[in-house]
Design a protein around this motif. Structure first.
Motif, PDB file in Angstrom:
ATOM      1  N   HIS A 149      -5.204  15.140  -5.385  1.00 41.57           N
ATOM      2  CA  HIS A 149      -3.807  15.493  -5.829  1.00 41.57           C
ATOM      3  C   HIS A 149      -3.033  14.486  -5.301  1.00 41.57           C
ATOM      4  N   ALA A 150      -2.849  14.268  -4.051  1.00 39.93           N
ATOM      5  CA  ALA A 150      -2.229  13.396  -3.173  1.00 39.93           C
ATOM      6  C   ALA A 150      -2.354  11.729  -3.825  1.00 39.93           C
ATOM      7  N   THR A 163       0.780  -1.032  -0.072  1.00 41.12           N
ATOM      8  CA  THR A 163      -0.031   0.255  -0.005  1.00 41.12           C
ATOM      9  C   THR A 163       0.890   1.134  -0.041  1.00 41.12           C
ATOM     10  N   ARG A 164       0.591   2.044  -1.023  1.00 42.01           N
ATOM     11  CA  ARG A 164       1.464   3.504  -1.013  1.00 42.01           C
ATOM     12  C   ARG A 164       0.472   4.508   0.135  1.00 42.01           C
ATOM     13  N   VAL A 165       1.130   4.780   1.100  1.00 44.58           N
ATOM     14  CA  VAL A 165       0.238   5.543   2.191  1.00 44.58           C
ATOM     15  C   VAL A 165       0.968   6.932   1.999  1.00 44.58           C
ATOM     16  N   CYS A 166      -0.141   7.929   2.115  1.00 42.46           N
ATOM     17  CA  CYS A 166       0.608   9.462   2.201  1.00 42.46           C
ATOM     18  C   CYS A 166      -0.500   9.866   2.895  1.00 42.46           C
ATOM     19  N   CYS A 167      -0.130  11.331   3.139  1.00 45.90           N
ATOM     20  CA  CYS A 167      -0.933  12.066   4.058  1.00 45.90           C
ATOM     21  C   CYS A 167      -1.404  13.595   3.398  1.00 45.90           C
ATOM     22  N   VAL A 168      -2.287  14.166   3.710  1.00 46.00           N
ATOM     23  CA  VAL A 168      -2.658  15.571   3.434  1.00 46.00           C
ATOM     24  C   VAL A 168      -2.632  16.500   4.706  1.00 46.00           C
ATOM     25  N   ARG A 169      -2.386  17.772   4.531  1.00 45.39           N
ATOM     26  CA  ARG A 169      -2.636  18.495   5.679  1.00 45.39           C
ATOM     27  C   ARG A 169      -3.224  19.599   5.198  1.00 45.39           C
ATOM     28  N   TYR A 170      -4.343  20.351   5.712  1.00 49.22           N
ATOM     29  CA  TYR A 170      -4.857  21.545   5.350  1.00 49.22           C
ATOM     30  C   TYR A 170      -5.575  22.100   6.624  1.00 49.22           C
ATOM     31  N   GLY A 171      -5.910  23.453   6.283  1.00 54.88           N
ATOM     32  CA  GLY A 171      -6.229  24.392   7.559  1.00 54.88           C
ATOM     33  C   GLY A 171      -7.878  24.248   7.649  1.00 54.88           C
ATOM     34  N   ASN A 172      -8.475  25.434   7.950  1.00 57.03           N
ATOM     35  CA  ASN A 172     -10.072  25.202   8.374  1.00 57.03           C
ATOM     36  C   ASN A 172     -10.728  25.035   7.148  1.00 57.03           C
ATOM     37  N   VAL A 173     -11.442  24.432   7.001  1.00 58.08           N
ATOM     38  CA  VAL A 173     -12.540  24.121   6.060  1.00 58.08           C
ATOM     39  C   VAL A 173     -13.816  24.947   6.232  1.00 58.08           C
ATOM     40  N   MET A 174     -14.072  26.003   5.448  1.00 62.66           N
ATOM     41  CA  MET A 174     -15.175  26.914   5.869  1.00 62.66           C
ATOM     42  C   MET A 174     -16.385  26.071   5.783  1.00 62.66           C
ATOM     43  N   TYR A 175     -17.079  26.532   6.781  1.00 59.71           N
ATOM     44  CA  TYR A 175     -18.711  25.915   7.200  1.00 59.71           C
ATOM     45  C   TYR A 175     -18.716  24.341   7.351  1.00 59.71           C
ATOM     46  N   SER A 176     -17.381  23.795   7.662  1.00 55.37           N
ATOM     47  CA  SER A 176     -17.602  22.367   8.126  1.00 55.37           C
ATOM     48  C   SER A 176     -18.370  22.135   9.539  1.00 55.37           C
TER      49      SER A 176
END
Ligand SMILES: O=c1ccn([C@@H]2O[C@H](COP(=O)(O)OP(=O)(O)O[C@H]3O[C@H](CO)[C@@H](O)[C@H](O)[C@H]3O)[C@@H](O)[C@H]2O)c(=O)[nH]1
Length: 349
Positions: free
Chosen positions: A214-215, A160-173
């Protein structure tokens, strides 16, 4: 992404959340053969089942804390997006071990289950709060990133190709500040602003999904992908919402809550020393030096001294007018604005 998804089978952990629902819809529209949702709450699953009415979606009641749940849900799928998490900062502060169980051990279960079932790729969702973390939510997400990176580093022949994404606040979540401020505006009460000068990165749900895609397409084992974003102060965000709804900006300033930071960091200088810049995205490859002592202690990293962290105080800062324009693009905010713009229908006598 469409052609490569068509006919494929997916699992989304935490699939009934804001991210999960958006991703499920995108995958179905792209022609996915099957999309599984693993989550704890059967009633949220039922609501989703009624809303989507699509046989390609399969619902698994279970918990990522239980390895068995993750093995069963990921058997026979090709791609997994891991969104299940405890993500409210205050509640993780009061119950840090619960955050460890879900965000660290649960994520390790997902990684192990994917490897065991020969899943091709797994993307784990992290947060800016994982960088120089001060709260239990961020600390456990930082450890989740380490679990993913260790899998890549320790298993060169991994299935398994394992990777992460990191992001900031999602508006209206769900549970976030924008719907709360809108409720307060509608109820005619002052907005509860913690600290007007506090800054946060702003991202739409669509942009978070694009980052994951993208990831999914470009990730190498152990990568962390970051989407660059604009930021604003919470004072400007509150003012922008009041302006949009045509009410005077009145705030109750509460002070910073348990475990909160004045600003968030998307990429540390240590990340930036290794990062590759792809315009909208940053790719931070895993530090693949092994645990050979000579290399570990004698071959240092000379590339990080003069760098500055990428955080929400030094990112591009939106002003009130720009925040208003951005908020107008959110369908949920648009729906509220349409509602108040509707002419009042005179009641029948
Ligand atoms: O009544 C309130 C509540 C919040 N805030 C502020 O609004 C900002 C955003 O708060 P909120 O929407 O609760 O998000 P965060 O606490 O920043 O955390 C969110 O954003 C993270 C990404 O940074 C995600 O990982 C988390 O799951 C998610 O809860 C912060 O500066 C808060 O201090 C207020 O001013 N008044």
């Amino acid at each position: 992404m469409t052609s490569s998804l068509s006919g494929r089978r997916f699992l989304i952990t935490g699939g009934t959340g804001s991210f999960g629902q958006t991703m499920v819809t995108r995958l179905l529209n792209a022609g996915a053969a099957e999309v599984r949702v693993l989550s704890r709450d059967e009633s949220k699953q039922d609501a989703m089942r009624h809303r989507l009415r699509d046989d390609r979606v399969r619902y698994y009641v279970g918990d990522v804390r239980d390895y068995d749940s993750t093995v069963k849900a990921s058997r026979g799928v090709e791609y997994v997006f891991h969104a299940a998490a405890l993500k409210q900062v205050p509640s993780c502060e009061f119950f840090p071990l619960e955050a460890v169980r879900t965000n660290v051990l649960g994520s390790a279960n997902v990684v192990d289950a994917c490897e065991r079932n020969g899943v091709e790729a797994l993307v784990l969702l992290s947060t800016d709060k994982a960088v120089y973390p001060v709260n239990a939510m961020g600390m456990t997400k930082a450890l989740m990133e380490k679990v993913a990176q260790a899998h890549a580093r320790n298993n060169p022949g991994a299935r398994t190709r394992v990777c992460c994404v990191r992001y900031g606040n999602v508006m209206y979540s769900r549970g976030s500040v924008i719907p709360l401020f809108i409720d307060q505006i509608r109820n005619g009460v002052p907005l509860t602003v913690t600290e007007p000068a506090m800054t946060r990165f702003l991202m739409s749900l669509e942009q978070s999904v694009e980052l994951v895609e993208h990831a999914f397409h470009h990730g190498q084992p152990g990568d962390v992908f970051i989407r660059k974003a604009d930021a604003c102060t919470i004072g400007d965000l509150a003012t922008a919402l009041c302006n949009l709804f045509g009410v005077p900006a009145k705030f109750d300033v509460l002070g910073i809550r348990h475990g909160e930071k004045l600003y968030e960091t998307l990429a540390s200088r240590e990340d930036l020393a290794r990062a590759e810049d792809f315009g909208e995205f940053l790719r931070v490859p895993v530090d693949s030096r092994d645990l050979n002592y000579a290399l570990y202690f004698e071959e240092g990293d000379t590339n990080r001294d003069h760098r500055v962290d990428y955080h929400s105080h030094n990112a591009r800062r939106l002003d009130v007018a720009e925040v208003m324009a951005l908020l107008r693009t959110l369908p949920e905010v648009g729906a509220h604005l349409d509602e108040i713009a509707l002419p009042t229908v005179a009641a029948h006598p």
